[in-house]
Write a protein that holds these residues in place. Structure first.
Motif, PDB file in Angstrom:
ATOM      1  N   LEU A 173       1.010  88.471  97.171  1.00  0.00           N
ATOM      2  CA  LEU A 173       0.530  89.319  96.075  1.00  0.00           C
ATOM      3  C   LEU A 173       0.913  88.760  94.706  1.00  0.00           C
ATOM      4  N   GLU A 189      -3.419  84.867  92.807  1.00  0.00           N
ATOM      5  CA  GLU A 189      -4.275  84.703  91.626  1.00  0.00           C
ATOM      6  C   GLU A 189      -4.102  83.326  90.993  1.00  0.00           C
ATOM      7  N   PRO A 243      -8.920  88.642  89.284  1.00  0.00           N
ATOM      8  CA  PRO A 243      -7.620  89.328  89.229  1.00  0.00           C
ATOM      9  C   PRO A 243      -7.635  90.658  89.990  1.00  0.00           C
ATOM     10  N   ARG A 244      -6.500  90.942  90.624  1.00  0.00           N
ATOM     11  CA  ARG A 244      -6.299  92.189  91.383  1.00  0.00           C
ATOM     12  C   ARG A 244      -7.403  92.454  92.412  1.00  0.00           C
ATOM     13  N   SER A 245      -7.991  91.389  92.954  1.00  0.00           N
ATOM     14  CA  SER A 245      -9.077  91.558  93.941  1.00  0.00           C
ATOM     15  C   SER A 245      -8.569  91.614  95.382  1.00  0.00           C
ATOM     16  N   SER A 246      -7.285  91.329  95.597  1.00  0.00           N
ATOM     17  CA  SER A 246      -6.759  91.298  96.971  1.00  0.00           C
ATOM     18  C   SER A 246      -6.435  92.709  97.463  1.00  0.00           C
ATOM     19  N   LYS A 247      -6.907  93.012  98.647  1.00  0.00           N
ATOM     20  CA  LYS A 247      -6.694  94.336  99.246  1.00  0.00           C
ATOM     21  C   LYS A 247      -6.287  94.162 100.709  1.00  0.00           C
TER      22      LYS A 247
END
Length: 375
Positions: A197, A201, A209-213
C-alpha cells in the motif's frame, strides 16, 4: 452377524445323520457360542482322479481371485456410500442377507448343472466373475474421471491465491479496461500488505493514485487491484516482482465465467448420476459374485473331500462360525469325530513337515476346513 466362517467336511463312517447329531451335541455341550449349519453340497460329477488332482492345483488360486473380486466390490460400495454420507445397506443375494445365504446355501442347478464336469463349473464361475471385474474397472474409471475433473476445478477454486482461479473473486466493477487504462491483479504476501500500500504508486510512473483495493485474503496472500496506463503495465510487473509481489494474468469475461459455472454444475450432476448408477450396479453385482463364490466354496470342499476321504463320496459338510476363543475347542471336537487312524496319520504327517491337505488351509487336519471371510 459373524464375518468369518469355516466350511468343513468330516468323513462319514456310518451315517451322515448320526454324525450330524454327534457334531451338534458336541458343539452345544462344549462350544455353545459357535453357530453350526449344514452345508448342502450336491453330488457333483467327480470325473477321473487325474482330472481332480489337476483341478485341485488351481482351486486355491481361483478361490483367491473370486474372493478378491467380492471384497473389491464390497469396498467400492462402502466408498460410494461414504461419499454421500449414507451408511452402507445390508449386502444381499437376491434379497437374502449374505450370511443367511451362506448358512442356508442351496445349489443353483439352473446356473451350474451338477452333471457338468467340475472343471467346467469352475471355469464358468471364473469367467463370470472375471467379466464382472472387467465391467467394474470400466465403470470405476468412468466415475473417477469425472470426479478427478471436479476435484481439479475445486482445487483451482480453493487453493492459494497464487495459483487458484480468480474469476469468482473479481466482479465486473473491480476491473477498468479502456483504451488507455488497465486494471492489474496483484498477489501480495499477507504480511507485506503495508509495504504494498505504501509503494505500489511508485513502482512505475502513470499509476492511478489510491486505485488499489483489496478483494480477498487467505492464509498466505491478499488479492489487490491496481489501475495504471497500458504502456507502463510491463514495467510495473517487473518492478512488482522484484519487490515480492506477483501480478496475475487475468481477463474478465462474463461469458467465460458463466461457462465455467455451467461446466462445474454439469460435472457435479454427472458425478452424482454415475455414483448412483455405479452403486446400484455394485449392489447387484456383489450378490452375483458372492453367489458364485459360495458355489466355488462348495466345489472346493467337495473336491478336497474326495481327494482326502476317497470314493464314493461319503462326507458331512457343514459351516461353523467359531469365535477366536473357541477355535481350539472346536478343532478338538472336529478331530475327535474323525476316524482315529486317519487323525493319527494327519498328525504324524504334520509333525514330519508333511503335506497340509490338497489345496487346503495351512494347518494339516484330519478333516477338510476352509476359512470364508465375509469382510
Amino acid at each position: 452377524m459373524a464375518t468369518r466362517y469355516w466350511s468343513v467336511s468330516l468323513p462319514v463312517r456310518t451315517s451322515a445323520s448320526s454324525l450330524w447329531n454327534r457334531l451338534q451335541d458336541a458343539i452345544s455341550k462344549h462350544s455353545f457360542d459357535t453357530p453350526l449349519y449344514r452345508f448342502n453340497i450336491p453330488n457333483l460329477r467327480v470325473g477321473t482322479l487325474d482330472s481332480l488332482l489337476s483341478l485341485s492345483d488351481d482351486l486355491q488360486k481361483s478361490n483367491s481371485f473370486v474372493e478378491g473380486v467380492t471384497h473389491k466390490i464390497r469396498r467400492q460400495i462402502e466408498e460410494l456410500e461414504k461419499a454421500s454420507g449414507v451408511e452402507t445397506s445390508a449386502l444381499t443375494v437376491d434379497g437374502v442377507p449374505v450370511d443367511s445365504y451362506l448358512t442356508r446355501f442351496v445349489w443353483d442347478e439352473a446356473k451350474f448343472p451338477t452333471m457338468s464336469p467340475l472343471k467346467e463349473i469352475v471355469d464358468s464361475i471364473h469367467h463370470q466373475v472375471a467379466k464382472i471385474e472387467d465391467d467394474l474397472k470400466v465403470r470405476i474409471a468412468e466415475y473417477n474421471n469425472v470426479r478427478s475433473q471436479l476435484n481439479a476445478i475445486n482445487r483451482k477454486q480453493s487453493g492459494s491465491l497464487a495459483v487458484r482461479d480468480l474469476s469468482n473473486l473479481v466482479k465486473p466493477e473491480d476491473i477498468i479496461a479502456s483504451e488507455h487504462l488497465v486494471t492489474l491483479l496483484a498477489i501480495v504476501p499477507k504480511y507485506s500488505q503495508k509495504d504494498w500500500l505504501s509503494s505500489y504508486e511508485t513502482l512505475t510512473s502513470y499509476v492511478v493514485p489510491r486505485s488499489s483495493k483489496k478483494l480477498h485474503e487467505d492464509n498466505e496472500y491478499a488479492l489487490y487491484t491496481v489501475t495504471l496506463f497500458h504502456r507502463v503495465a510491463d514495467n510495473f510487473r517487473t518492478n512488482a516482482r522484484e519487490r515480492g509481489f506477483q501480478i496475475r494474468d487475468f481477463e474478465y469475461s462474463s461469458e467465460a465465467q458463466e461457462s465455467r459455472k455451467e461446466e462445474l454444475e454439469k460435472l457435479m450432476r454427472d458425478q452424482e448420476t454415475l455414483r448412483r448408477t455405479l452403486l446400484q450396479w455394485c449392489y447387484t453385482s456383489y450378490g452375483e459374485v458372492f453367489s458364485s463364490w459360495m458355489h466355488f466354496c462348495a466345489v472346493r470342499v467337495f473336491a478336497e473331500s474326495i481327494l482326502r476321504y476317497g470314493l464314493p463320496p461319503s462326507f458331512l459338510a457343514c459351516v461353523l462360525a467359531p469365535s477366536v476363543k473357541s477355535e481350539k475347542k472346536v478343532r478338538s471336537i472336529l478331530e475327535g469325530l474323525c476316524d482315529s487312524t486317519n487323525s493319527a496319520f494327519w498328525k504324524s504327517e504334520d509333525d514330519a513337515g508333511g503335506m497340509a491337505g490338497l489345496g487346503g488351509d495351512a494347518d494339516a487336519q484330519p478333516y477338510v476346513c476352509f476359512t470364508i471371510n465375509l469382510v
